[in-house]
Each structure stands twice: as structure tokens, then as C-alpha cells.
Write an enzyme that holds these catalytic residues in place. Sequence first.
Site, mmCIF file in Angstrom:
data_model
loop_
_atom_site.group_PDB
_atom_site.id
_atom_site.type_symbol
_atom_site.label_atom_id
_atom_site.label_comp_id
_atom_site.label_asym_id
_atom_site.label_seq_id
_atom_site.Cartn_x
_atom_site.Cartn_y
_atom_site.Cartn_z
ATOM 1 N N TYR A 144 -20.121 -19.647 19.352
ATOM 2 C CA TYR A 144 -19.787 -20.785 18.495
ATOM 3 C C TYR A 144 -18.433 -21.321 18.920
ATOM 4 O O TYR A 144 -17.460 -20.570 19.014
ATOM 5 C CB TYR A 144 -19.750 -20.326 17.031
ATOM 6 N N ASP A 239 -12.832 -19.215 25.136
ATOM 7 C CA ASP A 239 -12.555 -19.635 23.767
ATOM 8 C C ASP A 239 -11.984 -18.417 23.044
ATOM 9 O O ASP A 239 -12.713 -17.504 22.660
ATOM 10 C CB ASP A 239 -13.853 -20.122 23.109
ATOM 11 N N LYS A 267 -6.755 -21.194 14.630
ATOM 12 C CA LYS A 267 -6.009 -20.854 13.404
ATOM 13 C C LYS A 267 -4.913 -19.788 13.549
ATOM 14 O O LYS A 267 -3.914 -19.832 12.831
ATOM 15 C CB LYS A 267 -7.010 -20.438 12.337
HETATM 16 N N1 HOZ Z 1 -17.482 -20.668 11.068
HETATM 17 C C1 HOZ Z 1 -16.358 -19.957 10.579
HETATM 18 C C2 HOZ Z 1 -16.309 -18.571 11.074
HETATM 19 N N2 HOZ Z 1 -16.812 -18.337 12.367
HETATM 20 C C3 HOZ Z 1 -16.344 -19.955 9.083
HETATM 21 C C4 HOZ Z 1 -15.447 -20.991 8.585
HETATM 22 C C5 HOZ Z 1 -15.305 -21.020 7.072
HETATM 23 O O1 HOZ Z 1 -16.316 -21.061 6.390
HETATM 24 O O2 HOZ Z 1 -14.192 -21.051 6.595
#
Ligand code: HOZ
Length: 430
Positions: A144, A239, A267
Amino acid sequence: MNISESKRLFSEAQDYIPGGVNSPVRAFKAVGGNPLFIKSANGAFLYDEDGNEYIEMINSWGPMILGHNHPLIQEAVIKAMESGTSFGAPTAKEVEIAELITSMVPSIEKVRMVNSGTEATMSAIRLARGFTGRDKFIKMEGHYHGHGDSFLIAAGSGAMTMGNPDSPGVTSGTAKDTLLAPYNDLDAIRKLVEANPGEIAALILEPVPGNMGLCLPQVGYLEGLREICTTEGIVLIFDEVMTGFRLSKGGAQELFGVTPDMTTLGKIIGGGMPVGAYGGKKEIMDFVSPAGPVYQAGTLSGNPIAMSAGLAMLNELNNNPQVYNELNEIGVKISSGVKEINSDLGLDYTVNHLGSMYSLFFSNQTIQNFEDAKGSDLKMFGKYFQAMLKRGVYLAPSQFESLFLSTALTDDLIGKILAAHQESIKEIHS
Ligand code: HOZ
């Protein structure tokens, strides 16, 4: 457990926010029940709107390496706020954090700040295409890279959790330039390269994927990718939104000794504030506007509050490398404790662990790619999630997510997590 206020908020939220949440995994759809609305967090704990306390094993999907509300980050943010929240103009802090990132991750010779991991990966692919003059790129099934159109093909994380790994809204024109390969399969990459000679701009992957649950690279796999990309003039992009500064000071690339051409970050470099970045070799990065022709911009890029939080976090990690030993010990205690409890009960569920990332799969097969991960018993995972939550342990609400541990997890809390695991795993098998 009383969660009446979370229930009330979720019901109200659904009138105004699609599905009642601002990011799909949070809706708890994969595990059932009502999502918890979080009021505050501190150290190793989350507190919901009903006043319940949970031991935290997601840590905002990675960035809270030092636990929530770390005093140094809090202080840095408050101080920065006194000077204004956004200028849309360069600041000294951007120079400082760029220097720090390039010193901690030597493959990043130049870096551009953006606002999220999604922006970072979208921009990195555009840059690789502009630099090579080629259109196609390779991504791995179940990895992802945020929600940019060209990545929402066989995507992991929330896309898989919601059952939409190939999202409607992505045009076939866009999708045709995304080439897919299973993770940990070098032959599949060789075949794609042979079938698309001189057409592949980039190969992007999570070197240690966390978005199909945690999987580990087989010995020689990352090295093999490096070799193919070098031979074929393909830009290798790691990534490291989840693994950067978490698996080691220099990320997965330092841990495995494999150097990508470009890296995307997220983040973590904002200490939890909305930040992303992409960086790499000078010759590639100098293709970005205004140094070069590939356009990418943003008013909030390099935002002073986010940069201050990120600097506080990265400086702390940089100055205290023993943090990584601590994180690893915590990871070992939890993952080996879980394995031991399972084995005492005659269960041989797969546990994947590296440093402070960890996944328990409800499968007794080796999990090293997306196909393997999809074979997990998702109903059992949902029951386990609820059983742990009931006992005050907050896990990622999907089998297709890694857990992220923090240094705030003391031995006492690890004991509580393992006790909750023992009771939960017994309960769901009774
Ligand atoms: N797709 C995010 C973790 N791989 C989750 C993001 C969220 O829901 O804060």
C-alpha cells in the site's frame, strides 16, 4: 465496557462523514462493533470518549515510536505555535530537517517535504517517470502506497480490508501502467522486465511490508531487486513511510544494507503531524521543480509546526540509538510471548516480527506475500480483536495491518498484553 458516547458519536458522524470516519479502516468494518472515538493519548495509552483506557499497539500507524505526547515533541509544537502556524514561504527549520534526514538516511541526498505518505509516493512516481522518460512502474501485490490512483491496484491496507484492492474510479488508462508482481518473487520481476523492455520507470515497494500484515523479505530478495533495477535503469523506490526511522535510524535500507535510488517517508518524520517526504539521489531529485521540469508543490509543504515536531522526534532518535535495541527487545518479548502461549495451547498461528513491528496471522502457513496473507482466517481475527479490546488492548482493526510498538511499553504493560492475549485466544477457541 461502556462505550455509549462512542456509539452516539459514530451514529451522528454517519450523517455528516462518509461511513462516519475520515479513513476507512477506523470504521471497524473488518472486525465488527462500534469504532472507538478517541479523546486523548499519553505514553502507551489511548483514552476514549467514555473514559476507557487502552494499551496502544498501533501508535497512530507508526509515528509514535516514543509513545504518545512525548514531552520533547509537545514542547517543540507549543513553541512553534507561538511564531505562527503557516507561512507558505521557506523557513530555517526546513533546512535543518532536510540536513538531518540526509545524514540519518545517506541514500537521501536531497529531500522534498510534502504533507502525507500518499503525496510522497505520487510525487516519487511522477519524478521517476520524468527522470527516465518511461511510463510504467512495478508495484507489489498487497503493498500500500497511499491512495493515489495508480497505486490502488491490488492494494493492501484499508483497500484490502474493505474488499476494494482495485478501486472504482481508477481509469483503465491509469491502471495499464501499473505492473503487478508478488512480493518475494524475483522471477516475477525478471519476467515483467523482459515483457516491457525499456518501458519501466520505477519499482516501488515497502521493503518490509506492513500493509498486508507484516511480511519479511526473503534472504537476497532486496539485493536481487537492486541488481535488476541497476541493470535495467529502473528507479528503485523504497516506501519507508512505516519503516523509516522505526526499524533502525536509517530505516529498512540500513537494516538490510540495500540502497534504493529514492525513498518515500511519512508521518514518522512529523512526530505524528501530517507530513510526508520523498528523497534520493541528487541527479534524480534535481529534476523536481524549480530545479528541474517535474512539477510538484504545496502551500503546507514544510509547515513550521510539523517541521518542529519532526525535528524533535528525529533528533531524539538520532541522539539515542539505543532506542532501537529497546524497541527490538519489546518486539521480541511480545512476539515470543504470544508464540509461547499459542504453542502451549496447541495453536501454531504464524507470528511475523521485526524490531517494533509485529503481526499475528490466523493461519498456520508461512506468510510471505499477499496470497499467503489472504489465506488467514479473518473471522477469527475479528473475534480476537474484540476479545483483546474488551481486555483493554487496542490492536489494528484489520488482519491486513502491522502492529507498531513504542518505547512506552514497560515490562508491566507487556505482561498485561500477554495476559490479555492468553485469555483472548482461549476465549475464541472455547
Ligand atoms: N491505511 C492506514 C494504515 N496503513 C490507516 C490510516 C488510518 O485509518 O488512520
